[in-house]
Design an enzyme around this catalytic site. Structure first.
Site, PDB file in Angstrom:
ATOM      1  NE  ARG A 104      -2.477  -0.066   3.660  1.00  0.00           N
ATOM      2  CZ  ARG A 104      -3.227   0.253   4.695  1.00  0.00           C
ATOM      3  NH1 ARG A 104      -4.547   0.289   4.559  1.00  0.00           N
ATOM      4  NH2 ARG A 104      -2.705   0.534   5.862  1.00  0.00           N
ATOM      5  CB  THR A 108      -2.538   7.153  -2.481  1.00  0.00           C
ATOM      6  OG1 THR A 108      -1.846   5.904  -2.700  1.00  0.00           O
ATOM      7  CG2 THR A 108      -1.724   8.292  -3.085  1.00  0.00           C
ATOM      8  CG  ASP A 200       3.150  -3.344   9.253  1.00  0.00           C
ATOM      9  OD1 ASP A 200       3.284  -4.494   8.768  1.00  0.00           O
ATOM     10  OD2 ASP A 200       3.335  -2.323   8.578  1.00  0.00           O
ATOM     11  CG  ASP A 203       6.703  -3.847  10.039  1.00  0.00           C
ATOM     12  OD1 ASP A 203       7.152  -4.284   8.966  1.00  0.00           O
ATOM     13  OD2 ASP A 203       6.596  -2.640  10.296  1.00  0.00           O
TER      14      ASP A 203
HETATM   15  C1  PRP Z   1      -1.116  -4.949   4.226  1.00  0.00           C
HETATM   16  C2  PRP Z   1      -1.959  -6.193   4.269  1.00  0.00           C
HETATM   17  C3  PRP Z   1      -2.783  -6.064   3.020  1.00  0.00           C
HETATM   18  C4  PRP Z   1      -2.995  -4.579   2.920  1.00  0.00           C
HETATM   19  C5  PRP Z   1      -4.385  -4.289   3.390  1.00  0.00           C
HETATM   20  O1  PRP Z   1      -0.041  -5.092   3.392  1.00  0.00           O
HETATM   21  O2  PRP Z   1      -1.226  -7.366   4.345  1.00  0.00           O
HETATM   22  O3  PRP Z   1      -2.149  -6.590   1.868  1.00  0.00           O
HETATM   23  O4  PRP Z   1      -2.033  -3.966   3.768  1.00  0.00           O
HETATM   24  O5  PRP Z   1      -4.701  -2.980   3.231  1.00  0.00           O
HETATM   25  P1  PRP Z   1      -5.873  -2.481   2.290  1.00  0.00           P
HETATM   26  O6  PRP Z   1      -7.056  -3.321   2.577  1.00  0.00           O
HETATM   27  O7  PRP Z   1      -6.077  -1.047   2.739  1.00  0.00           O
HETATM   28  O8  PRP Z   1      -5.425  -2.549   0.878  1.00  0.00           O
HETATM   29  P2  PRP Z   1       1.111  -3.973   3.287  1.00  0.00           P
HETATM   30  O9  PRP Z   1       0.805  -3.004   2.186  1.00  0.00           O
HETATM   31  O10 PRP Z   1       1.326  -3.378   4.633  1.00  0.00           O
HETATM   32  O11 PRP Z   1       2.358  -4.791   2.789  1.00  0.00           O
HETATM   33  P3  PRP Z   1       3.232  -5.875   3.588  1.00  0.00           P
HETATM   34  O12 PRP Z   1       2.374  -7.097   3.770  1.00  0.00           O
HETATM   35  O13 PRP Z   1       4.356  -6.115   2.666  1.00  0.00           O
HETATM   36  O14 PRP Z   1       3.664  -5.276   4.889  1.00  0.00           O
HETATM   37  N1  URA Z   2      -2.035  -3.428   6.963  1.00  0.00           N
HETATM   38  C1  URA Z   2      -1.592  -3.852   8.169  1.00  0.00           C
HETATM   39  O1  URA Z   2      -0.534  -4.508   8.262  1.00  0.00           O
HETATM   40  N2  URA Z   2      -2.313  -3.552   9.252  1.00  0.00           N
HETATM   41  C2  URA Z   2      -3.461  -2.847   9.200  1.00  0.00           C
HETATM   42  O2  URA Z   2      -4.083  -2.615  10.241  1.00  0.00           O
HETATM   43  C3  URA Z   2      -3.902  -2.403   7.933  1.00  0.00           C
HETATM   44  C4  URA Z   2      -3.165  -2.724   6.822  1.00  0.00           C
END
Ligand code: PRP
Ligand code: URA
Length: 209
Positions: A104, A108, A200, A203
């Site tokens: 994400r 945005t 997160d 993380d």
């Molecule tokens: C997180 C999560 C989803 C997304 C959800 O990933 O694992 O893929 O955010 O958010 P949304 O519903 O608003 O689209 P992130 O972008 O943090 O990537 P990561 O798993 O690599 O940390």
């Molecule tokens: N992605 C995450 O990892 N945590 C949230 O709460 C939302 C998006």
């Protein structure tokens, strides 16, 4: 709630979710609970899998048995969805795994695709999208659209925590996708995080303190 949204109500699921939420749970606990919850979600989401009956001989007699009669694909959304794969594969080792990398944009909150690998041959009969967090729903919608473009006819979504906004967005964009969740939480904060959620998800599994 539409009948395509299913929420786990088992006491074990509640216990695993609580451990994952707990900010003092370390990486090992978070990983093991995500793995266990993913299996419970998969168990629920596969109740309607087609079966293929067959004869089987026990040491005592011949009887009728059944195996899964459909090809199954798992699509973990990188990174956080990776932690949902291994437990499920213990139940269905023959499942195919296709990786989809989305992150994400912090400003945005729009998803950006950075990796995808789908085979050129015929798509599997049923695909399970794996991602712990359904927040705004943007990533889930992009993932499902990508799978449909590939030719997937039946897609189910498995997530641990969801915000009402994300459920709405995914259900409106893809009426045909059944959604299986650990919990539906209160809301999104101004950074698009699920509250109370787990923080997160990437993380907490892979790189946090
Ligand atoms: C997180 C999560 C989803 C997304 C959800 O990933 O694992 O893929 O955010 O958010 P949304 O519903 O608003 O689209 P992130 O972008 O943090 O990537 P990561 O798993 O690599 O940390
Ligand atoms: N992605 C995450 O990892 N945590 C949230 O709460 C939302 C998006």
């Amino acid at each position: 709630m539409r009948e395509t949204v299913h929420v786990l109500s088992h006491p074990l699921a509640q216990s695993f979710l609580t451990d994952i939420r707990d900010k003092d749970s370390d990486r090992a606990v978070v990983r093991s609970r995500i793995r266990a919850l993913s299996v419970l979600l998969f168990y629920e989401a596969t109740r309607d899998l087609p079966q293929e009956t067959m004869k089987v001989a026990t040491p005592l007699a011949e009887t009728t048995g059944a195996h899964v009669g459909a090809s199954v694909g798992l699509v973990p959304i990188l990174r956080a969805g990776l932690g949902m794969v291994d437990g499920i594969l213990e139940f269905l080792p023959e499942a195919r795994v296709y990786h989809l990398g989305l992150f994400r944009d912090e400003k945005t909150l729009e998803p950006v695709e950075y990796y995808s690998r789908f085979s050129e041959d015929k798509p599997v009969d049923i695909v399970f999208v794996l991602d712990p967090m359904l927040a705004t729903g943007g990533s889930a919608c992009v993932a499902v659209a990508r799978l449909k473009k590939w030719g997937a006819k039946k897609v189910k979504y498995l997530g641990l925590f969801a915000a009402p906004e994300g459920i709405r967005k995914l259900s409106e964009a893809h009426h045909d996708v059944e959604i299986y969740l650990g919990a539906i939480d209160s809301h999104l904060n101004n950074r698009g995080y699920i509250v109370p959620g787990m923080g997160d998800a990437g993380d907490r599994q892979f790189s946090g303190e």
